[in-house]
Design a protein around this motif. Structure first.
Motif, PDB file in Angstrom:
ATOM      1  N   ALA A   1       0.842  -1.202   0.000  1.00  0.00           N
ATOM      2  CA  ALA A   1       0.000   0.000   0.000  1.00  0.00           C
ATOM      3  C   ALA A   1       0.870   1.242   0.000  1.00  0.00           C
ATOM      4  O   ALA A   1       1.997   1.220   0.478  1.00  0.00           O
ATOM      5  CB  ALA A   1      -0.909   0.012   1.226  1.00  0.00           C
ATOM      6  N   HIS A   2       0.321   2.319  -0.527  1.00  0.00           N
ATOM      7  CA  HIS A   2       0.982   3.613  -0.398  1.00  0.00           C
ATOM      8  C   HIS A   2       0.580   4.198   0.957  1.00  0.00           C
ATOM      9  O   HIS A   2      -0.318   3.675   1.634  1.00  0.00           O
ATOM     10  CB  HIS A   2       0.634   4.550  -1.558  1.00  0.00           C
TER      11      HIS A   2
ATOM     12  N   HIS B   1       3.420   4.379 -10.840  1.00  0.00           N
ATOM     13  CA  HIS B   1       2.679   5.433 -11.544  1.00  0.00           C
ATOM     14  C   HIS B   1       1.341   4.844 -11.977  1.00  0.00           C
ATOM     15  O   HIS B   1       1.276   4.052 -12.904  1.00  0.00           O
ATOM     16  CB  HIS B   1       3.474   5.929 -12.754  1.00  0.00           C
ATOM     17  N   ASP B   2       0.295   5.209 -11.268  1.00  0.00           N
ATOM     18  CA  ASP B   2      -1.051   4.742 -11.588  1.00  0.00           C
ATOM     19  C   ASP B   2      -1.979   5.947 -11.759  1.00  0.00           C
ATOM     20  O   ASP B   2      -3.026   6.033 -11.157  1.00  0.00           O
ATOM     21  CB  ASP B   2      -1.566   3.778 -10.518  1.00  0.00           C
TER      22      ASP B   2
ATOM     23  N   VAL C   1       4.959   2.919  -2.944  1.00  0.00           N
ATOM     24  CA  VAL C   1       4.194   1.793  -2.421  1.00  0.00           C
ATOM     25  C   VAL C   1       5.119   0.955  -1.542  1.00  0.00           C
ATOM     26  O   VAL C   1       6.250   0.640  -1.927  1.00  0.00           O
ATOM     27  CB  VAL C   1       3.598   0.949  -3.574  1.00  0.00           C
ATOM     28  N   TYR C   2       4.625   0.593  -0.383  1.00  0.00           N
ATOM     29  CA  TYR C   2       5.395  -0.148   0.610  1.00  0.00           C
ATOM     30  C   TYR C   2       4.886  -1.585   0.694  1.00  0.00           C
ATOM     31  O   TYR C   2       3.694  -1.842   0.578  1.00  0.00           O
ATOM     32  CB  TYR C   2       5.270   0.524   1.985  1.00  0.00           C
ATOM     33  N   ALA C   3       5.821  -2.514   0.917  1.00  0.00           N
ATOM     34  CA  ALA C   3       5.480  -3.935   1.048  1.00  0.00           C
ATOM     35  C   ALA C   3       6.327  -4.545   2.147  1.00  0.00           C
ATOM     36  O   ALA C   3       7.483  -4.152   2.356  1.00  0.00           O
ATOM     37  CB  ALA C   3       5.725  -4.660  -0.268  1.00  0.00           C
TER      38      ALA C   3
END
Length: 104
Positions: free
Chosen positions: A12-13, A55-56, A62-64
């Motif tokens: 998620a960002h 880039h959406d 975005v972190y995971a």
């Protein structure tokens, strides 16, 4: 621990992560950006979290959770459960035998 647990459900960002923490806690954890991003950066430096720019329609980081982060989450969850069980046991024991007239 809560950030790692939230990321364990999917990457998620930052804003989405804050929203997920708020939603899953019933509004109890309303983490301000000034706290969230430094925590994410510390987790990234420790290897528990990885990030990438995507880039959406907008440019977002975005972190995971990483394998090391999953291990850390499991360890911290076990420690938290032991702590919470100890608190619950102590509260339950006090409810059974209240200390009448004694200071604690």
């Amino acid at each position: 621990m809560l950030i790692l647990a939230t990321l364990a459900r999917g990457s998620a960002h930052g804003y989405a992560l804050a929203e997920a923490l708020r939603a899953t806690s019933g509004g109890e954890f309303d983490v301000p950006e000034g706290s969230l991003y430094p925590a994410l950066h510390r987790l990234e430096r420790s290897g528990a979290v990885a990030s990438e720019w995507v880039h959406d329609g907008r440019r977002r980081r975005v972190y995971a959770i990483t394998a090391d982060g999953a291990t850390q989450l499991a360890r911290e969850t076990r420690a938290w459960r032991r702590f919470a069980d100890g608190v619950a046991s102590t509260l339950a024991a006090g409810a059974i035998r209240p200390a009448v007239g004694q200071g604690v």
